[in-house]
Every structure is written in C-alpha cells, then in structure tokens.
Write a protein that holds these residues in place. Structure first.
Motif, PDB file in Angstrom:
ATOM      1  N   VAL A 270       0.836  -1.196   0.000  1.00 40.34           N
ATOM      2  CA  VAL A 270       0.000   0.000   0.000  1.00 40.34           C
ATOM      3  C   VAL A 270       0.874   1.250   0.000  1.00 40.34           C
ATOM      4  O   VAL A 270       0.606   2.203  -0.740  1.00 40.34           O
ATOM      5  CB  VAL A 270      -0.952  -0.006   1.208  1.00 40.34           C
ATOM      6  N   PHE A 271       1.935   1.247   0.805  1.00 39.16           N
ATOM      7  CA  PHE A 271       2.848   2.391   0.833  1.00 39.16           C
ATOM      8  C   PHE A 271       4.189   1.945   1.397  1.00 39.16           C
ATOM      9  O   PHE A 271       4.256   1.123   2.308  1.00 39.16           O
ATOM     10  CB  PHE A 271       2.289   3.523   1.693  1.00 39.16           C
ATOM     11  N   GLU A 272       5.276   2.502   0.851  1.00 39.29           N
ATOM     12  CA  GLU A 272       6.629   2.312   1.366  1.00 39.29           C
ATOM     13  C   GLU A 272       7.288   3.683   1.474  1.00 39.29           C
ATOM     14  O   GLU A 272       7.242   4.462   0.523  1.00 39.29           O
ATOM     15  CB  GLU A 272       7.454   1.433   0.436  1.00 39.29           C
ATOM     16  N   GLY A 273       7.882   3.969   2.607  1.00 39.47           N
ATOM     17  CA  GLY A 273       8.564   5.249   2.769  1.00 39.47           C
ATOM     18  C   GLY A 273       8.664   5.623   4.238  1.00 39.47           C
ATOM     19  O   GLY A 273       8.150   4.916   5.114  1.00 39.47           O
ATOM     20  N   PHE A 274       9.336   6.743   4.496  1.00 41.57           N
ATOM     21  CA  PHE A 274       9.561   7.214   5.864  1.00 41.57           C
ATOM     22  C   PHE A 274       9.055   8.641   6.021  1.00 41.57           C
ATOM     23  O   PHE A 274       9.063   9.431   5.070  1.00 41.57           O
ATOM     24  CB  PHE A 274      11.066   7.197   6.198  1.00 41.57           C
ATOM     25  N   HIS A 275       8.604   8.942   7.223  1.00 42.28           N
ATOM     26  CA  HIS A 275       8.348  10.305   7.655  1.00 42.28           C
ATOM     27  C   HIS A 275       9.319  10.636   8.789  1.00 42.28           C
ATOM     28  O   HIS A 275       9.635   9.778   9.631  1.00 42.28           O
ATOM     29  CB  HIS A 275       6.919  10.474   8.170  1.00 42.28           C
ATOM     30  N   HIS A 276       9.792  11.868   8.822  1.00 42.47           N
ATOM     31  CA  HIS A 276      10.594  12.385   9.936  1.00 42.47           C
ATOM     32  C   HIS A 276      11.858  11.564  10.193  1.00 42.47           C
ATOM     33  O   HIS A 276      12.338  11.503  11.333  1.00 42.47           O
ATOM     34  CB  HIS A 276       9.744  12.467  11.206  1.00 42.47           C
ATOM     35  N   GLY A 277      12.372  10.931   9.175  1.00 48.44           N
ATOM     36  CA  GLY A 277      13.661  10.270   9.271  1.00 48.44           C
ATOM     37  C   GLY A 277      13.657   8.890   9.880  1.00 48.44           C
ATOM     38  O   GLY A 277      14.522   8.070   9.555  1.00 48.44           O
ATOM     39  N   THR A 278      12.708   8.595  10.764  1.00 46.06           N
ATOM     40  CA  THR A 278      12.729   7.300  11.451  1.00 46.06           C
ATOM     41  C   THR A 278      11.367   6.604  11.503  1.00 46.06           C
ATOM     42  O   THR A 278      11.309   5.446  11.913  1.00 46.06           O
ATOM     43  CB  THR A 278      13.240   7.450  12.904  1.00 46.06           C
ATOM     44  N   LEU A 279      10.304   7.270  11.140  1.00 43.73           N
ATOM     45  CA  LEU A 279       8.983   6.638  11.192  1.00 43.73           C
ATOM     46  C   LEU A 279       8.717   5.918   9.865  1.00 43.73           C
ATOM     47  O   LEU A 279       8.385   6.544   8.864  1.00 43.73           O
ATOM     48  CB  LEU A 279       7.882   7.675  11.435  1.00 43.73           C
ATOM     49  N   SER A 280       8.878   4.601   9.864  1.00 40.81           N
ATOM     50  CA  SER A 280       8.525   3.846   8.668  1.00 40.81           C
ATOM     51  C   SER A 280       7.017   3.846   8.509  1.00 40.81           C
ATOM     52  O   SER A 280       6.274   3.502   9.433  1.00 40.81           O
ATOM     53  CB  SER A 280       9.012   2.399   8.759  1.00 40.81           C
TER      54      SER A 280
END
Length: 288
Positions: A270-280
């Motif tokens: 559904v989604f792959e990526g990070f927010h704020h450097g550490t939140l997968s």
C-alpha cells in the motif's frame, strides 16, 4: 458466555450472529487483512503521497461489510476489550497539536452484535475478552480510515491488545478472527514498522531515513516477501530491533494481521517510505 456452551457451539453462534449483522453474509466475497503504519496524528491533515496511497487502496478494496481494527494505542489490563457502542466516539489521544486536528470528525457507526461475535470468537480461542460499551476509536484507527474510507461507509469495531501480550499472543487474536474475512469483514492492524519517538526528526518530515531505521524496515520487508511470518516474531534479533521499538506496542498490530493470513493470500504494498527520518510508514494488505 453462558455455562454449558462448548467451543463448537460458541463458534456456530458467532457465525450466525455475524451473518445477521452483515445483512446477508459476505456478498462481495472474502475481505482482506491490512496493516497500516499510521505515523503522526498530523497525517489526518495531510494530502501528500501517504494519504493518497491510503485513498487509492480504499477505492479499490471492493465490497466490505464491516471493519475490525487493532491499534497500538489501546492496551488493556487482563483481557481484550471490544468496542460495543452503536455510535463509538472518537478518542483524541494526543496533545499539543494544532487546533484543526481536534475539530476533525469521522462518523463511523459501531456494530454491537458484531462486537459480541468478536468477544465470543476470542473467548472460544482461549483469549479473555469482554465488550466495552463506552470506549471509542483512537487515532490509530480513525486517522487512516479518514483517508481510506472518508465517507465511513461501514461499521467499525476496535479490539484492544491485552497489556503485556507477546507477538504470538496477538497473532492468535488474528487467527481467532480470521474466519470473519469470509463474511466480508476487513481486519486491520494499525501501528508502525519503526517507532522510536526519541529518535524522530520532528522538524523535517521529508528527512532521509536513518540507516538503523532503514535496516529494520528492510528486514521486515524481506520477511514479509518470503512469507516468513514466524520469523517476524523474532524481531528483537533483527538489525536494530530494540532501537526500532523501545516498546513493542506499535509493532504488535502487525502480528494481528499476520495471524489472520490465509495460504492463498498475496501481498499488496500500500505504501513504502519514511516520515521524519525514522517513522517507517510501510503499509500492506494480504488478500486473495
């Protein structure tokens, strides 16, 4: 649950009850099992790639009669609790955020009869459970649903995790509720693949992933792709496992979803990526 009922009778009653709650059974076929990394509550106000991915998933999910969700933000002492209100309130279980966030509404209805079925199924599997007529939906539930299903088209029931539960314990909860998928009930776990608030770059949402966080996320992705669901329970042996999760509550909903898996399920990212450097923000679905 009355005395004199054996496990088979409880499950038969639960199945009959679900059919009534869902007005005619599955109709649209088997529902999937979904894990979402819900991230910051501010996601509720966002319109970037992550909420867009949730919206696309919701638009393509097919016929769903109801949703049962386990969130990182509801742990209870001694037993699993199940929301049993016909109109579950929203729980704004976060502090110090902008005022518009607290004005958001998600008008999902509940399903008291389905809640009782969930209690019966968990109890029959040896998991202590009880209905909770007062508790509402926390932000781990309603924030992603706000993007996935903005019209709140079906009832939502939330189930707590017993405090101190292990990955195997939560997987058993998913296994106990797995048959609901055949009745058109979407099962959802909401937490985070990497969640260490002490290491979050709150000032830069688009910061590059920290190598230690990326390593743990990659390990999870590899185990999922290999369907090594048993191996995923050994998360403390994974690269940077304890750094990725100083406490386990945000990872445990993953095991609810894996416990609900069927052999014929395929993995949909559904989604792959990070927010704020550490939140997968890794989110995926299992569905045939």
């Amino acid at each position: 649950m009355g005395e004199g009922l054996d496990r088979r009778e409880v499950l038969q009653a639960a199945a009959a009850g679900v059919a009534g709650v869902l007005r005619g059974g599955s109709g649209g076929g088997r529902a999937g099992a979904l894990f979402v990394s819900h991230g910051s509550p501010m996601v509720a106000l966002d319109a970037d790639a992550y909420p867009q991915a949730l919206r696309r998933f919701g638009e393509g999910v097919g016929a769903v009669k109801a949703l049962v969700v386990v969130s990182a933000h509801w742990e209870t002492a001694g037993e699993a609790r199940v929301t049993a209100s016909a109109r579950p309130p929203l729980v704004y279980d976060f502090y110090g955020f902008p005022e518009p966030l607290y004005r958001l509404r998600y008008p999902a209805v509940g399903a008291p009869a389905l809640a009782q079925d969930v209690v019966a199924r968990l109890s029959a599997a040896g998991i202590r459970a009880a209905a909770d007529p007062e508790r509402g939906l926390d932000h781990g539930a309603w924030v992603p649903l706000l993007h996935m299903f903005p019209q709140a088209p079906f009832p939502v029931v939330q189930v707590s995790m017993p405090r101190g539960a292990s990955a195997a314990d939560v997987a058993r909860m998913g296994e106990a509720l797995r048959p609901l998928r055949g009745e058109g009930v979407l099962l959802m776990g909401s937490g985070g693949i990497v969640h260490n608030l002490r290491r979050v770059n709150f000032h830069q949402k688009d910061a590059s992933p920290e190598p230690w966080a990326q390593a743990f996320d990659t390990w999870v992705a590899g185990r999922l792709a290999a369907r090594d669901f048993a191996g995923l329970q050994s998360w403390l042996d994974a690269p940077n496992g304890r750094l990725a999760h100083p406490s386990a509550e945000h990872l445990l909903p993953l095991y609810f979803v894996l416990g609900a898996a069927l052999p014929e399920d395929g993995l949909t990212q559904v989604f792959e990526g990070f927010h704020h450097g550490t939140l997968s923000m890794r989110s995926f679905a299992l569905r045939a």
